[in-house]
Write a protein that holds these residues in place. Structure first.
Motif, PDB file in Angstrom:
ATOM      1  N   SER A 533     -37.761 -26.270 -25.613  1.00 27.50           N
ATOM      2  CA  SER A 533     -36.368 -26.636 -25.867  1.00 27.50           C
ATOM      3  C   SER A 533     -35.476 -25.393 -25.809  1.00 27.50           C
ATOM      4  O   SER A 533     -34.708 -25.097 -26.731  1.00 27.50           O
ATOM      5  CB  SER A 533     -36.227 -27.335 -27.227  1.00 27.50           C
ATOM      6  OG  SER A 533     -34.964 -27.931 -27.357  1.00 27.50           O
ATOM      7  N   VAL A 534     -35.561 -24.679 -24.691  1.00 26.27           N
ATOM      8  CA  VAL A 534     -34.877 -23.394 -24.552  1.00 26.27           C
ATOM      9  C   VAL A 534     -33.364 -23.551 -24.569  1.00 26.27           C
ATOM     10  O   VAL A 534     -32.642 -22.774 -25.193  1.00 26.27           O
ATOM     11  CB  VAL A 534     -35.336 -22.699 -23.253  1.00 26.27           C
ATOM     12  CG1 VAL A 534     -34.489 -21.469 -22.973  1.00 26.27           C
ATOM     13  CG2 VAL A 534     -36.802 -22.325 -23.365  1.00 26.27           C
ATOM     14  N   SER A 535     -32.856 -24.565 -23.863  1.00 26.10           N
ATOM     15  CA  SER A 535     -31.412 -24.800 -23.818  1.00 26.10           C
ATOM     16  C   SER A 535     -31.159 -26.298 -23.826  1.00 26.10           C
ATOM     17  O   SER A 535     -32.094 -27.090 -23.666  1.00 26.10           O
ATOM     18  CB  SER A 535     -30.794 -24.164 -22.567  1.00 26.10           C
ATOM     19  OG  SER A 535     -31.343 -24.736 -21.391  1.00 26.10           O
ATOM     20  N   GLY A 536     -29.906 -26.676 -24.025  1.00 24.57           N
ATOM     21  CA  GLY A 536     -29.594 -28.093 -24.148  1.00 24.57           C
ATOM     22  C   GLY A 536     -28.411 -28.514 -23.305  1.00 24.57           C
ATOM     23  O   GLY A 536     -28.107 -27.902 -22.276  1.00 24.57           O
ATOM     24  N   ILE A 537     -27.725 -29.560 -23.763  1.00 25.76           N
ATOM     25  CA  ILE A 537     -26.647 -30.184 -22.992  1.00 25.76           C
ATOM     26  C   ILE A 537     -25.470 -30.464 -23.924  1.00 25.76           C
ATOM     27  O   ILE A 537     -25.653 -31.025 -25.008  1.00 25.76           O
ATOM     28  CB  ILE A 537     -27.109 -31.516 -22.359  1.00 25.76           C
ATOM     29  CG1 ILE A 537     -28.434 -31.343 -21.626  1.00 25.76           C
ATOM     30  CG2 ILE A 537     -26.047 -32.080 -21.428  1.00 25.76           C
ATOM     31  CD1 ILE A 537     -29.137 -32.649 -21.320  1.00 25.76           C
ATOM     32  N   SER A 538     -24.293 -30.096 -23.481  1.00 25.89           N
ATOM     33  CA  SER A 538     -23.091 -30.437 -24.244  1.00 25.89           C
ATOM     34  C   SER A 538     -22.726 -31.887 -23.961  1.00 25.89           C
ATOM     35  O   SER A 538     -22.405 -32.243 -22.828  1.00 25.89           O
ATOM     36  CB  SER A 538     -21.930 -29.516 -23.858  1.00 25.89           C
ATOM     37  OG  SER A 538     -20.756 -29.886 -24.545  1.00 25.89           O
ATOM     38  N   PHE A 539     -22.777 -32.723 -24.995  1.00 20.91           N
ATOM     39  CA  PHE A 539     -22.489 -34.145 -24.835  1.00 20.91           C
ATOM     40  C   PHE A 539     -21.023 -34.478 -25.093  1.00 20.91           C
ATOM     41  O   PHE A 539     -20.479 -35.401 -24.500  1.00 20.91           O
ATOM     42  CB  PHE A 539     -23.358 -34.963 -25.802  1.00 20.91           C
ATOM     43  CG  PHE A 539     -24.692 -35.366 -25.235  1.00 20.91           C
ATOM     44  CD1 PHE A 539     -25.282 -34.654 -24.204  1.00 20.91           C
ATOM     45  CD2 PHE A 539     -25.381 -36.466 -25.730  1.00 20.91           C
ATOM     46  CE1 PHE A 539     -26.512 -35.021 -23.678  1.00 20.91           C
ATOM     47  CE2 PHE A 539     -26.608 -36.852 -25.211  1.00 20.91           C
ATOM     48  CZ  PHE A 539     -27.175 -36.122 -24.193  1.00 20.91           C
ATOM     49  N   TRP A 540     -20.400 -33.724 -26.003  1.00 21.58           N
ATOM     50  CA  TRP A 540     -19.019 -34.048 -26.384  1.00 21.58           C
ATOM     51  C   TRP A 540     -18.458 -32.889 -27.172  1.00 21.58           C
ATOM     52  O   TRP A 540     -19.182 -32.201 -27.891  1.00 21.58           O
ATOM     53  CB  TRP A 540     -19.013 -35.315 -27.237  1.00 21.58           C
ATOM     54  CG  TRP A 540     -17.677 -35.658 -27.845  1.00 21.58           C
ATOM     55  CD1 TRP A 540     -16.668 -36.367 -27.276  1.00 21.58           C
ATOM     56  CD2 TRP A 540     -17.219 -35.307 -29.166  1.00 21.58           C
ATOM     57  NE1 TRP A 540     -15.610 -36.486 -28.148  1.00 21.58           N
ATOM     58  CE2 TRP A 540     -15.927 -35.855 -29.317  1.00 21.58           C
ATOM     59  CE3 TRP A 540     -17.779 -34.598 -30.225  1.00 21.58           C
ATOM     60  CZ2 TRP A 540     -15.187 -35.691 -30.487  1.00 21.58           C
ATOM     61  CZ3 TRP A 540     -17.054 -34.432 -31.387  1.00 21.58           C
ATOM     62  CH2 TRP A 540     -15.775 -34.984 -31.516  1.00 21.58           C
ATOM     63  N   SER A 541     -17.156 -32.634 -27.029  1.00 21.75           N
ATOM     64  CA  SER A 541     -16.504 -31.601 -27.834  1.00 21.75           C
ATOM     65  C   SER A 541     -15.036 -31.947 -28.003  1.00 21.75           C
ATOM     66  O   SER A 541     -14.446 -32.659 -27.187  1.00 21.75           O
ATOM     67  CB  SER A 541     -16.659 -30.220 -27.189  1.00 21.75           C
ATOM     68  OG  SER A 541     -16.028 -30.181 -25.921  1.00 21.75           O
ATOM     69  N   ASP A 542     -14.483 -31.435 -29.080  1.00 21.33           N
ATOM     70  CA  ASP A 542     -13.078 -31.663 -29.403  1.00 21.33           C
ATOM     71  C   ASP A 542     -12.480 -30.323 -29.809  1.00 21.33           C
ATOM     72  O   ASP A 542     -12.770 -29.799 -30.894  1.00 21.33           O
ATOM     73  CB  ASP A 542     -12.946 -32.676 -30.536  1.00 21.33           C
ATOM     74  CG  ASP A 542     -11.490 -33.015 -30.865  1.00 21.33           C
ATOM     75  OD1 ASP A 542     -10.591 -32.470 -30.202  1.00 21.33           O
ATOM     76  OD2 ASP A 542     -11.263 -33.817 -31.789  1.00 21.33           O
TER      77      ASP A 542
END
Length: 724
Positions: A533-542
């Motif tokens: 699980s080295v990096s991930g994904i931005s799903f949502w931001s405000d």
């Protein structure tokens, strides 16, 4: 504390943790998150009965749509963009119900994981640890809280493994009993739901199939003393229960899909014209192209128009090559009279009627109306690329005489079964195939013509069709005459296409477009990074509140699984080498588990992980969820064995068995409680520390964000703000 009571306690604790982590503030944020743009939209299309195209089979999408139907939702909200608000005055989508469906699937998955471990004969604490590895995993939680297919997929995979293990247990006791048939067919049903959700379900098929073949191989051994008739019966019962039955269920969901989607929609273009003509308000409601019509031709991918004007190519290009100084043919985005072309029949074809339709695969000439010239291409290099052909025009008289062959273009269908169908405005894609030099016309907007070409798109002839990059449509028919079948509302004009023809066409289109998905994406990752699980994904931001949802696994659990995989491989290699030298270290009951359920889970993990290395499309960390689910079963089971009395005192060689003994080796409960207790505490710690990125319920300061950027995790809003 008695075993049954402690087992029930662990089971209920796991379900409570799963329920709280998945339903907590499930209505927040009240905005579209990540893939909700796709699967929420698809549910709306189902409810409106509007045709759409997707790369995944329909089962899970139908279940999501059914949820909306039960809440009397009309499908008017289309989930267009990430961040779109669900707080709309009228026709608000039941997004909480949609998310709750996935959350419920997530809770069921955790419960099934516990039951699987219980059926494999592991201790209640081991079962609870497996369940908590899933219940407290950030990735599983996030995917269970938004409108996607993955939570349903993982649930169906867990049900498949549970059903198959129950079936295998029945096999060890008595075959062909009612219980045996029940779990065989439940395994098949679960498999069909997996592959009817996503085609990565093929990996689950391969995992179960490997075990089934291994089991059949053992059954066929003559030492089992089973007759040929019984062995054959075993084979065909499995064939019916695990192949034919699931295939019928799988096809059933497509039948439902086609039955519901009866109206023309935005994705009709992915299907053949013959398919489109089965939909209400589709191609049958658009004017047909006739010979001698004046038309505007559009290039679909760049949305530009085939254009020409009384301007010639320069005699010498920038690289020193010499041109024919012919009239320029380009594509540009503005529609004017220089985009008008007349479709002319060839000399050998003289329309009988005044109005004669143009059909796919017909050969035509295209006359540029403004300059009265004919479209032509020939074996001369184009301005920007010496490997493609120049496209130009010649005078009408020359095109009908000396250059006649060079002006002939075939309107080739994209799909071969569309040959002979009518071409309709805005609906019928085709390729402009040049008969004489066997090239197709195409254009692209990556590199534009220089100033002498008014920085418009070059049109050239290429030898090889480039998927969907060389598709054209008739954007507008300018000729005014009666269209005999131009009637938007006449259902009688709809054509019938057999189910298997529609299904096979859709499968082909899904395969083609899956291969066309670009490899690059800012959050795409390679499979070798997933187990850690080295990096991930931005799903949502405000940005206004500095809140965000970031998909990442519970790194504590992931690294625990990596260590477990490495230990298992080492143990298996050690056992095989020592046994070759006549040294038998492990007890038979330990080996039963190592080469029985743990080997089955290890092979299943391999099937759900390694095939991704062969895929050329975009890959994301959430594709690892099924593999993570399997390792959540595998890793605690291995540690229970490592903490047991595994040394063998009987030096005799024993045959390996694939049937799990209910009575396992004696386990050191104190060490097991200590290790699993520390692991569970660390899982909870990581979960709470990263919970703001799971729920997006509170903003973090730049320092707090940087503290959570473990490994290669890159979060939004990490910059510092200074007040002056």
């Amino acid at each position: 504390m008695s075993y049954p009571f402690s087992a029930q306690l662990g089971y209920h604790i796991s379900l409570i943790v799963a329920t709280i982590t998945r339903f907590y503030h499930i209505d927040k944020p009240n905005q579209v998150i990540f893939d909700e743009t796709h699967f929420g939209k698809f549910a709306s299309y189902y409810l409106e009965r509007t045709y759409f195209f997707d790369l995944h089979p329909p089962f899970a999408k139908l279940i999501i749509a059914l949820t909306g139907y039960l809440f009397n939702y009309d499908g008017s909200f289309k989930f267009d963009s990430i961040g779109d608000s669900y707080d709309i005055p009228d026709h608000a989508p039941p997004f909480v119900a949609y998310r709750s469906l996935n959350a419920t699937c997530g809770v069921i998955t955790v419960g099934v994981v516990y039951k699987i471990m219980q059926r494999l004969g592991f201790k209640p604490l081991t079962c609870s640890t497996s369940a908590l590895l899933v219940a407290l995993d950030n990735g599983h939680i996030i995917q269970s809280r938004i409108i996607t297919l993955d939570s349903i997929l993982v649930m169906c995979i867990s049900l498949t493994f549970y059903s198959y293990i129950r079936f295998h247990k029945c096999q060890s006791r008595a075959a062909f009993t009612r219980e045996w048939y029940t779990w065989l067919y439940l395994t098949g049903v679960s498999l069909s739901l997996v592959i009817s959700t996503k085609y990565v379900g093929l990996m689950t098929y391969m995992a179960i199939g490997t075990s089934v073949l291994r089991n059949l191989w053992r059954i066929s051994d003559i030492e089992r003393k089973l007759s040929k008739r019984v062995v054959t019966r075993h084979f065909f019962k499995r064939l019916n229960g695990l192949i034919f039955g699931p295939l019928i269920i799988y096809l059933f969901w497509f039948w439902v899909h086609f039955t519901i989607l009866t109206k023309s929609g935005p994705d009709d273009e992915f299907m053949s014209v013959r398919f489109q003509e089965t939909l209400l308000n589709s191609a049958v409601g658009h004017p047909q192209l006739n010979y001698h019509d004046i038309v505007v031709i559009n290039h679909k991918q760049t949305n530009t128009f085939l254009h020409s004007c009384d301007v010639q190519y320069p005699l010498v290009y920038e690289d020193g090559r010499v041109s024919t100084e012919g009239q320029q043919v380009t594509c540009h985005a503005f529609n004017d009279t220089n985009n008008e072309w007349e479709v002319i029949p060839t000399k050998v074809f003289s329309p009988v009627d005044k109005i004669q339709p143009v059909l796919l695969n017909d050969t035509v000439q295209l006359r540029h109306v403004k300059t009265n010239t004919l479209l032509l291409t020939h074996d001369v290099a184009s301005p920007l690329d010496a490997t493609t052909e120049e496209v130009t025009t010649v005078s009408f008289d020359a095109g009908m005489n000396d250059f006649y062959q060079e002006t002939l273009f075939q309107l080739k269908p994209i799909l071969s079964n569309d040959v002979g169908l009518k071409i309709r405005e805005k609906r019928t894609p085709f390729r402009l195939f040049h008969i004489d030099t066997e090239v197709v016309l195409w254009t692209q907007n990556d590199t534009l013509l220089p100033e002498w070409g008014f920085e418009q798109q070059e049109v050239s002839g290429v030898r090889k069709a480039r998927s969907f990059e060389d598709n054209w449509i008739i954007d507008q028919i300018l000729t005014e005459h009666e269209q005999e079948d131009h009637d938007n509302g006449d259902d009688k004009l709809l054509k019938e296409v057999a189910f298997f023809d529609k299904w096979s066409e859709l499968q082909k289109s899904m395969l083609i477009h899956n291969n066309l998905i670009p490899k690059y994406h800012p959050y795409a990752s390679e499979p070798y990074t997933w187990p850690a699980s080295v990096s991930g994904i931005s799903f949502w931001s405000d940005a206004s509140t500095r809140r965000q949802i970031y998909y990442i696994g519970n790194i504590i659990g992931y690294w625990f699984q990596i260590i477990s995989i490495m230990l298992y491989c080492g143990i298996i290699v050690m056992d095989q080498l020592t046994r070759k030298r006549g040294v038998f270290i492990l007890k038979s009951k330990v080996r039963d588990k190592l080469y029985g359920p743990l080997l089955f889970l290890f092979i299943s993990w391999s099937w759900h992980y390694f095939p991704f290395y062969l895929m050329s499309r975009q890959k994301f960390l959430y594709h690892y969820l099924p593999a993570h689910l399997i390792l959540s079963l595998f890793a605690p089971g291995l540690w229970e064995i490592l903490l047991s009395d595994f040394k063998n005192v009987d030096k005799s060689r024993e045959e390996e068995r694939d049937v799990q003994s209910e009575d396992g080796p004696k386990v050191n409960d104190t060490k097991l409680c200590c290790i699993f207790g520390i692991l569970i505490a660390m899982l909870f710690g990581f979960f709470f520390f990263f919970s703001p990125l799971i729920y997006g319920n509170r903003g973090l300061s730049p320092m707090q964000i940087q503290n959570r950027e473990w490994l290669d995790i890159k979060l939004d809003f990490e910059e510092y703000f200074f007040a002056f």
